[in-house]
Design a protein around this motif. Structure first.
Motif, PDB file in Angstrom:
ATOM      1  N   ASN A 483       0.769  -1.239   0.000  1.00  0.00           N
ATOM      2  CA  ASN A 483       0.000   0.000   0.000  1.00  0.00           C
ATOM      3  C   ASN A 483       0.805   1.297   0.000  1.00  0.00           C
ATOM      4  O   ASN A 483       0.243   2.347  -0.277  1.00  0.00           O
ATOM      5  CB  ASN A 483      -0.912   0.037   1.246  1.00  0.00           C
ATOM      6  CG  ASN A 483      -1.786  -1.190   1.346  1.00  0.00           C
ATOM      7  OD1 ASN A 483      -2.442  -1.556   0.387  1.00  0.00           O
ATOM      8  ND2 ASN A 483      -1.787  -1.850   2.494  1.00  0.00           N
ATOM      9  N   ASN A 484       2.087   1.241   0.376  1.00  0.00           N
ATOM     10  CA  ASN A 484       2.806   2.477   0.663  1.00  0.00           C
ATOM     11  C   ASN A 484       3.817   2.875  -0.413  1.00  0.00           C
ATOM     12  O   ASN A 484       4.808   3.534  -0.118  1.00  0.00           O
ATOM     13  CB  ASN A 484       3.539   2.339   2.008  1.00  0.00           C
ATOM     14  CG  ASN A 484       2.581   2.061   3.142  1.00  0.00           C
ATOM     15  OD1 ASN A 484       1.461   2.557   3.149  1.00  0.00           O
ATOM     16  ND2 ASN A 484       3.028   1.273   4.109  1.00  0.00           N
ATOM     17  N   ASN A 700      -6.067  -2.538   0.992  1.00  0.00           N
ATOM     18  CA  ASN A 700      -6.731  -1.455   1.729  1.00  0.00           C
ATOM     19  C   ASN A 700      -8.209  -1.766   1.922  1.00  0.00           C
ATOM     20  O   ASN A 700      -8.844  -2.342   1.070  1.00  0.00           O
ATOM     21  CB  ASN A 700      -6.599  -0.134   0.961  1.00  0.00           C
ATOM     22  CG  ASN A 700      -5.194   0.438   1.110  1.00  0.00           C
ATOM     23  OD1 ASN A 700      -4.557   0.255   2.134  1.00  0.00           O
ATOM     24  ND2 ASN A 700      -4.719   1.125   0.070  1.00  0.00           N
TER      25      ASN A 700
END
Length: 700
Positions: A483-484, A700
């Motif tokens: 996700n990052n 997410n």
């Protein structure tokens, strides 16, 4: 054996040349003696047979062979009185024995025994690559060439320590002299001649092996930490605006630089699944429930794994496979389903996660794909090292895993928007370490061969040393995120810009220092820069030196590879962190230190270690070229005393071995080092399979 065939006991190192006639034995023995300022002994048979030819008009007969061996032994024993550390012998009893076998198809007991028992610390087998010289006593070039393998086989059959010497006269001398010097080192370190030859034939660095042995025997001195590094005391903390300024600097120069991502990826995933492997070994499906096993073994990691099993990216594939494999799988008990699920991912050849590298395992589940760490590293590369629509990644891998990497990358490249140039390297076997058993002897296998084990994470310094990019981004294979990626890319580019900024200043000052006469004001300016911006503590006696000496000292501090390390706050992860370290000369520098390097029995050292605020570097951005654009030899900037001693076992036998200083520990000990705090979102390692359940690895 006859008394006059016995060799005199001696501490003199005895080296003998050996081989068929006209292969350069005499020349090499004589040249080595001159090189080492000692004596050598001639071939007794030559004068002996010449005298027979002159007096009796005949050539050598079988009855002459034993007197030749006796005469050779006598002059050898006499020469020991004059030898200076070494004695070089032109031929030996084994040569005479081989001639007896070739000419007469047998050998006397006395000659056989002398050939077997006579000791030389090394035999130089002289090759047949030199011109044939006819001196009236020799047979023919054809005989020499055909008998060479017979001579060589006898060395093997008699288990003699030998090294084959080829090349020109000068090449032979240079090569043989180096071998003799290293042989002496090896023998003094307690190795045998045969062990030395085995190490030589495997291209091992004898100095490195001796260092390994001595390190295991004596132990490695613990590192002395002065204090932990913290914000404004060795660790830099930048504002968002400052990071953005560095990003702009990096992006402005992006297309003028060669960039590469360097990914250590050689390890198998064995440790990642250890608690599951322990379960399979210890659990009895027929007589115990999994809950009972968990309570008995305290294996809480297994409990977590089972509860969240459907959240793993490989769940659906394994579940479908089991339903096809077992017609009645749906009727299995919950424990039986869970058992077979675990057994399948670890042991079934269609999955075999226990033996595969982390790099090719399913880490993240997207709507349209299951992504491996390789996939995620390629995605990252697009976001911060792609220039001119290209990016480069280098993986260090195990050679056995090459097909798995090739297959995975072949699938990935079809999906990329940017051309990814990828390459591999394997850990160089020269970095492998010997293993030392209980009696401080080298551990060997059943065939009597020396056992080597990988030299540890620090071995990758040799791989890094072969890279040639202007900027190299280093990141472990398992440190990826679902996700990052935007956050990761932001800080990667910022660290690279920080490196370029500090590199410009360093290079500028080095060019100034080349002038040699720069004045006290400029020296003070550079000194202040080194102390305040590079966090290098210069000894107080610096000011007492003359200007030229000060210039040399400043050049030594600046003319080094540079690394900027992204550091996250310590969240109780096992390992080490950044500390101020004092070396044996009293110098204090910033270093990454592992817990194993610190004397935690010392209350002071333990207290400093326990108060550390930051963890090992998440990412490293490295500049490996100097101010002239030349690549550094990274092997010159290590601290070999920062290695590790590990204790292992093999087939029930315990042993110790030396591991090289870690890649970003002692292997980079003498680099210019900057520590920069980055957010925890950039640090997402997968040490156990349950780490894949953390938010960074889940959708997410």
């Amino acid at each position: 054996m006859e008394e006059n065939l016995r060799q005199k006991p001696t501490s003199i190192l005895k080296i003998t040349t050996y081989g068929p006639e006209s292969t350069g034995k005499t020349t090499l023995a004589r040249d080595l003696a001159n090189y080492f300022n000692t004596v050598w002994i001639v071939e007794f048979a030559r004068d002996f047979l010449q005298e027979i030819l002159e007096k009796e008009g005949r050539i050598c007969e079988e009855k002459d062979l034993l007197p030749i061996a006796i005469g050779q032994t006598a002059i050898e024993n006499e020469a020991l009185n004059e030898a200076n550390k070494y004695l070089f012998c032109d031929t030996n009893a084994l040569v005479t024995k081989v001639y007896s076998d070739i000419y007469y198809n047998h050998c006397t007991f006395e000659l056989e025994e002398a050939a077997r028992s006579h000791h030389y610390d090394l035999y130089f087998l002289t090759d047949k690559d030199v011109p044939w010289e006819d001196d009236g006593l020799r047979d023919s070039k054809e005989y020499r060439d055909s008998s060479f393998e017979v001579f060589k086989q006898n060395l093997i059959d008699y288990n003699k320590p030998f090294i084959q010497i080829s090349g020109s006269k000068q090449q032979r001398l240079e090569k043989a002299a180096r071998i003799v010097i290293n042989l002496e080192k090896a023998l003094k370190a307690g190795l045998t001649s045969l062990e030395f030859v085995e190490l030589y034939n495997q291209n091992k660095d004898i100095d490195a092996v001796i260092h390994q042995i001595n390190s295991v025997k004596k132990g490695i001195e613990k590192i002395h930490i002065e204090e932990h590094a913290s914000i404004d005391n060795g660790i830099l903390k930048y504002s968002t605006a400052e990071f953005e300024t560095y990003i702009s600097k990096f992006e402005d120069k992006l297309n003028k630089l060669t960039l590469e991502k360097f990914v250590p990826a050689s390890g198998a995933a064995t440790r990642m699944f250890k608690f599951l492997s322990d379960f399979l070994t210890d659990f009895d499906l027929e007589n115990e429930t999994i809950n009972a096993y968990i309570n008995r073994s305290k294996n809480r990691s297994l409990e977590t794994f089972i509860i969240a099993m459907d959240k793993f990216p490989f769940f659906n594939d394994v579940d479908r496979y089991l339903k096809l494999k077992f017609d009645n799988f749906k009727k299995f008990s919950r424990d039986k389903k869970n058992y077979w699920f675990i057994k399948t991912i670890l042991e079934d050849s269609n999955f075999d996660y226990l033996n595969k590298p982390k790099a090719v395992l399913p880490f993240h589940a997207y709507k349209d794909e299951i992504a491996t760490p390789i996939t995620e590293h390629f995605k990252e590369a697009e976001t911060y090292i792609a220039n001119k629509k290209e990016a480069s990644i280098h993986f260090t891998i195990s050679e056995e895993h090459l097909p798995l990497f090739e297959n995975e990358i072949g699938l990935i490249n079809k999906k990329q928007n940017v051309q990814i140039n990828y390459s591999y390297s394997f850990q160089d076997s020269i970095t492998d370490s010997v293993a030392i058993g209980k009696k401080e002897t080298l551990l060997k296998n059943n065939a009597g061969q020396i056992i080597f084990r990988p030299g540890g994470h620090g071995a990758l310094l040799y791989n890094l040393n072969n890279r040639n990019a202007d900027i190299i981004f280093i990141k472990n294979i398992d440190n990826v995120s679902h996700n990052n990626i935007e956050t990761i890319s932001f800080y990667k580019k910022a660290l690279a810009g920080n490196l370029l900024s500090i590199q410009e200043k360093v290079f500028g000052y080095l060019n100034i220092l080349d002038n040699q006469t720069i004045g006290i004001e400029k020296i003070e300016e550079i000194k202040k820069f080194i102390i305040t911006e590079l966090n290098i503590k210069i000894n107080s006696d610096f000011d007492e030196f003359k200007e030229q000496s000060q210039i040399k000292i400043l050049q030594q501090f600046l003319d080094r590879p540079i690394r900027v390390c992204g550091m996250v706050k310590n969240e109780n992860e096992p390992g080490g962190g950044p500390f101020w370290v004092k070396d044996s000369k009293g110098n204090v520098t910033l270093q990454i230190v592992e817990s194993a390097q610190i004397d935690l029995n010392n209350p002071n050292q333990k207290s400093i270690f326990n108060t550390s605020t930051h963890f090992n570097p998440v990412d490293l951005v490295c500049g490996i070229k100097n101010y002239k654009g030349e690549k550094f030899n990274l092997l010159e900037f290590t601290n070999p005393e920062a290695g590790f001693i590990v204790e292992k076992s093999r087939n029930g036998a315990s042993y110790k071995a030396y591991e090289l200083p870690g890649l970003w520990n002692g292997s980079m000990a003498n680099w210019i080092t900057l520590f920069v705090e980055v957010p925890l979102e950039t640090f997402n390692p997968v040490k156990t399979v349950n780490d894949l359940l953390k938010p960074a690895h889940q959708p997410n």
